[in-house]
Scaffold this active site. Structure first.
Site, PDB file in Angstrom:
ATOM      1  N   SER A 107       0.810  -1.216   0.000  1.00 25.31           N
ATOM      2  CA  SER A 107       0.000   0.000   0.000  1.00 25.31           C
ATOM      3  C   SER A 107       0.844   1.267   0.000  1.00 25.31           C
ATOM      4  O   SER A 107       0.296   2.365  -0.043  1.00 25.31           O
ATOM      5  CB  SER A 107      -0.938   0.001   1.214  1.00 25.31           C
ATOM      6  OG  SER A 107      -0.195  -0.151   2.411  1.00 25.31           O
ATOM      7  N   HIS A 128      -2.666  -2.934  -5.660  1.00 24.24           N
ATOM      8  CA  HIS A 128      -3.100  -2.570  -4.316  1.00 24.24           C
ATOM      9  C   HIS A 128      -4.618  -2.719  -4.215  1.00 24.24           C
ATOM     10  O   HIS A 128      -5.377  -1.856  -4.654  1.00 24.24           O
ATOM     11  CB  HIS A 128      -2.662  -1.139  -3.996  1.00 24.24           C
ATOM     12  CG  HIS A 128      -3.082  -0.670  -2.641  1.00 24.24           C
ATOM     13  ND1 HIS A 128      -3.238   0.665  -2.327  1.00 24.24           N
ATOM     14  CD2 HIS A 128      -3.377  -1.347  -1.502  1.00 24.24           C
ATOM     15  CE1 HIS A 128      -3.611   0.785  -1.082  1.00 24.24           C
ATOM     16  NE2 HIS A 128      -3.712  -0.425  -0.561  1.00 24.24           N
ATOM     17  N   GLU A 140      -5.681  -0.226  -7.136  1.00 23.98           N
ATOM     18  CA  GLU A 140      -4.682   0.775  -7.481  1.00 23.98           C
ATOM     19  C   GLU A 140      -3.513   0.035  -8.135  1.00 23.98           C
ATOM     20  O   GLU A 140      -2.836  -0.771  -7.489  1.00 23.98           O
ATOM     21  CB  GLU A 140      -4.237   1.504  -6.212  1.00 23.98           C
ATOM     22  CG  GLU A 140      -3.439   2.762  -6.460  1.00 23.98           C
ATOM     23  CD  GLU A 140      -3.108   3.487  -5.163  1.00 23.98           C
ATOM     24  OE1 GLU A 140      -2.956   4.719  -5.209  1.00 23.98           O
ATOM     25  OE2 GLU A 140      -2.986   2.835  -4.100  1.00 23.98           O
ATOM     26  N   ASN A 178      -2.989   6.147  -0.274  1.00 24.55           N
ATOM     27  CA  ASN A 178      -2.476   6.398   1.072  1.00 24.55           C
ATOM     28  C   ASN A 178      -1.750   7.729   1.204  1.00 24.55           C
ATOM     29  O   ASN A 178      -1.610   8.248   2.313  1.00 24.55           O
ATOM     30  CB  ASN A 178      -1.582   5.243   1.514  1.00 24.55           C
ATOM     31  CG  ASN A 178      -2.424   4.079   1.991  1.00 24.55           C
ATOM     32  OD1 ASN A 178      -3.393   4.263   2.705  1.00 24.55           O
ATOM     33  ND2 ASN A 178      -2.059   2.872   1.585  1.00 24.55           N
TER      34      ASN A 178
END
Length: 286
Positions: A107, A128, A140, A178
């Protein structure tokens, strides 16, 4: 995350080798998949026959070499620790077929650095997934510096085949999800640390005012406070900016072992079988 990814692929007709060095973790993962399939049956999304077929497609392997030898794709979903991922990718590179794509569910950790542990950096990419994997639509997809366009196209197409929406990003710390999410969570923790508002107020403001389905403190518990801390450290190191420095409260909670849902205690207290959201006694107003 690993059991969720296995669940997703098996539900979409793929044969899956679920690999973990600890057989107890494999059995726990399979039990979680079975329980989640039961929930889908209760919601009339699957039948009992579907569940049997899905579970029959999942094979457990405590040996990495055996588990990946004949794989057409490998997805790593180990803990968010760069040293561990480097070790795994060195082994994957050794035991997987030379043309097989190696993907990481990281991540935040650099795909380019992970790829450097292999002799096939052009065939390393990030996938991800969001948690819970069977339900969340986003994947992702992260290109490393050397990732081939054909590999990117293959993974984007595969994500769509799985019923997901792939979004392509480049290899910068935290990627997009993130890089945006973790500073928000950290700011919520700082606000609590500074006594600006209570746990309930912070989460309610973001749910009721910003239409978030879950408040940032509850979400941090769900992700795992140790994972949040690890990602913030990646952002802080990668960008060298103090705005990514993790809140002292977060650091202390992780040090104390209060990691959220996985430990039973974080900003909220979690009891088996209870869906009631109870603020941890540590953060209740006298």
């Amino acid at each position: 995350m690993g059991n969720g990814i296995a669940h997703l692929f098996a539900q979409n007709g793929f044969t899956v080798n679920l690999v973990d060095l600890h057989s107890g973790q494999l059995e726990k993962g399979l039990a979680t998949i079975s329980k989640n399939l039961d929930r889908q049956i209760q919601k009339n999304l699957l039948t009992t026959a579907d569940k049997i077929n899905i579970l029959n497609r999942i094979h457990l392997s405590p040996q990495l070499a055996e588990g990946v030898r004949d794989a057409g794709l490998v997805i790593e979903a180990a803990t968010e620790n760069e040293n561990i991922k480097h070790q795994i990718f060195r082994e994957l590179d050794q035991h997987a077929q030379p043309d097989v794509i190696l993907a990481s569910n990281t991540s935040s950790i650099s795909i380019t650095r992970i790829a450097s542990s292999t002799k096939r950096p052009s065939r390393v990419i990030g996938m991800h997934f969001m948690n819970p994997v069977p339900l969340m639509k986003l994947v992702e997809v992260i290109n490393g510096y050397s990732t081939e366009q054909a590999v990117t196209d293959t993974i984007m197409g595969l994500a769509r085949q799985l019923g997901k929406t792939p979004c392509l990003v480049q290899d910068y710390p935290g990627f997009i999800a993130n890089r945006i999410l973790m500073p928000m969570i950290n700011e919520a923790i700082l606000s609590l640390q500074e006594g600006i508002a209570s746990v309930e107020s912070i989460d309610s403001i973001m749910k009721l005012g910003m239409a978030h389905p879950m408040g940032p403190l509850q979400l941090a518990d769900f992700i795992g406070l140790d994972i949040c801390l690890a990602i913030l450290k990646v952002l802080q190191e990668g960008f060298g900016q103090p705005k990514y420095a993790p809140a002292v409260l977060l650091v202390n909670m992780v040090a104390a072992g209060n990691l959220g849902v996985k430990s039973g205690e974080g900003f909220y207290t979690y009891r088996n079988g209870s869906k009631e959201l109870v603020v941890s006694e540590k953060f209740r107003k006298p």
